[in-house]
Write an enzyme that holds these catalytic residues in place. Structure first.
Site, PDB file in Angstrom:
ATOM      1  N   LYS A  48      12.067 -17.852  32.928  1.00  0.00           N
ATOM      2  CA  LYS A  48      12.733 -16.656  34.320  1.00  0.00           C
ATOM      3  C   LYS A  48      14.453 -16.671  33.798  1.00  0.00           C
ATOM      4  O   LYS A  48      15.021 -17.574  34.307  1.00  0.00           O
ATOM      5  CB  LYS A  48      11.740 -16.906  35.302  1.00  0.00           C
ATOM      6  CG  LYS A  48      12.741 -16.131  36.564  1.00  0.00           C
ATOM      7  CD  LYS A  48      11.625 -16.212  37.794  1.00  0.00           C
ATOM      8  CE  LYS A  48      12.188 -15.543  38.516  1.00  0.00           C
ATOM      9  NZ  LYS A  48      11.115 -16.230  40.252  1.00  0.00           N
ATOM     10  N   ASP A  87       9.413 -22.274  43.195  1.00  0.00           N
ATOM     11  CA  ASP A  87      10.872 -21.863  41.939  1.00  0.00           C
ATOM     12  C   ASP A  87      11.666 -22.698  42.764  1.00  0.00           C
ATOM     13  O   ASP A  87      12.304 -23.220  44.013  1.00  0.00           O
ATOM     14  CB  ASP A  87      11.345 -20.157  42.076  1.00  0.00           C
ATOM     15  CG  ASP A  87      10.928 -19.589  41.631  1.00  0.00           C
ATOM     16  OD1 ASP A  87       9.513 -19.577  41.045  1.00  0.00           O
ATOM     17  OD2 ASP A  87      11.711 -18.671  41.010  1.00  0.00           O
ATOM     18  N   LYS A 104      13.632 -21.469  34.670  1.00  0.00           N
ATOM     19  CA  LYS A 104      14.649 -20.835  35.234  1.00  0.00           C
ATOM     20  C   LYS A 104      16.147 -20.503  35.538  1.00  0.00           C
ATOM     21  O   LYS A 104      16.195 -21.961  35.286  1.00  0.00           O
ATOM     22  CB  LYS A 104      13.583 -20.589  36.354  1.00  0.00           C
ATOM     23  CG  LYS A 104      14.800 -19.526  37.249  1.00  0.00           C
ATOM     24  CD  LYS A 104      13.515 -18.933  38.920  1.00  0.00           C
ATOM     25  CE  LYS A 104      14.901 -18.077  39.712  1.00  0.00           C
ATOM     26  NZ  LYS A 104      14.276 -17.708  40.877  1.00  0.00           N
TER      27      LYS A 104
END
Length: 223
Positions: free
Chosen positions: A182, A92, A154
């Site tokens: 996400k 991430d 995300k």
């Protein structure tokens, strides 16, 4: 949706600075017990998580350029390579928000591309920090991520002034299509998690995973 199905959406998260080895061990044990998709941890704890999760299906997710995203691109790429070498299954990364605000879109793309290349097939999620972006900036960032071919976009680090919103998740999903979305930051109960999924989220980042799947609310969690 059953609690077991919901658990598979969750990256069980512990990223704050004060988390110690016992906290990470507990996080891993909880992830195994409840069937969460992954644990999301700082890279210094990857070796410990790898040991604790051995023999389970739980993945190890780690963060790069976290939480500001303002590192040199070369540092992000190196951090990515080292994390994967240590045992990370997913990355991430934080986008460079300052470059977005400076309209340096070529540099934004190059930054993501460098980390994507360093991943060499390991799934990459790009954290946009949506609370700091305009709707147009969210769309543009998502379009770049889609063009590169990242696995997920995300919403948030969980370390800024705001987290995931249903509106932003829906906008991101509408823009990226088949790419994952996400939702992270402020998802602390079942109702919120299900609303994010309905809006298009395919993964939930939360430190309140147990509360989310058990139908209670976690008032202590910050992520």
């Amino acid at each position: 949706m059953t609690s077991n199905q919901l658990a598979q959406y969750i990256d069980h998260t512990a990223l704050t600075a004060e988390k110690n080895e016992q906290d990470i061990s507990t996080l891993c044990n909880e992830a195994i017990e409840h069937g969460f998709y992954s644990v999301c941890i700082n890279s210094g704890y990857i070796p410990l998580a790898k040991e604790k999760l051995a023999g389970s299906n739980v993945k190890i997710c780690t963060v790069v350029g976290f939480p500001l995203g303002a590192n040199l691109t070369s540092v992000k790429a190196f951090e990515t390579q080292e994390a994967i070498k240590a045992g990370a299954n997913e990355i991430d990364m934080v986008i460079n928000v300052g470059w977005i605000k400076s309209q340096k879109w070529d540099e934004v793309k190059q930054d993501i591309q460098a980390v994507f290349n360093a991943c060499n097939g390991t799934p990459l999620k790009v954290i946009l920090e949506t609370c700091l972006l305009t709707k147009d900036e969210i769309v543009k960032a998502c379009e770049i991520c889609k063009e590169i071919g990242v696995a997920f976009v995300k919403t948030s680090t969980g370390f800024n002034k705001g987290g995931a919103t249903v509106e932003d998740v829906a906008l991101m999903k509408q823009t990226v299509g088949n790419i994952g979305v996400k939702a992270s930051g402020g998802v602390r109960d079942t109702e919120t998690a299900l609303a994010m999924i309905k809006a298009g989220a395919t993964r939930i980042g939360a430190s309140a995973g147990i509360a989310i799947i058990s139908g209670t609310q976690d008032t202590q969690s910050t992520y």
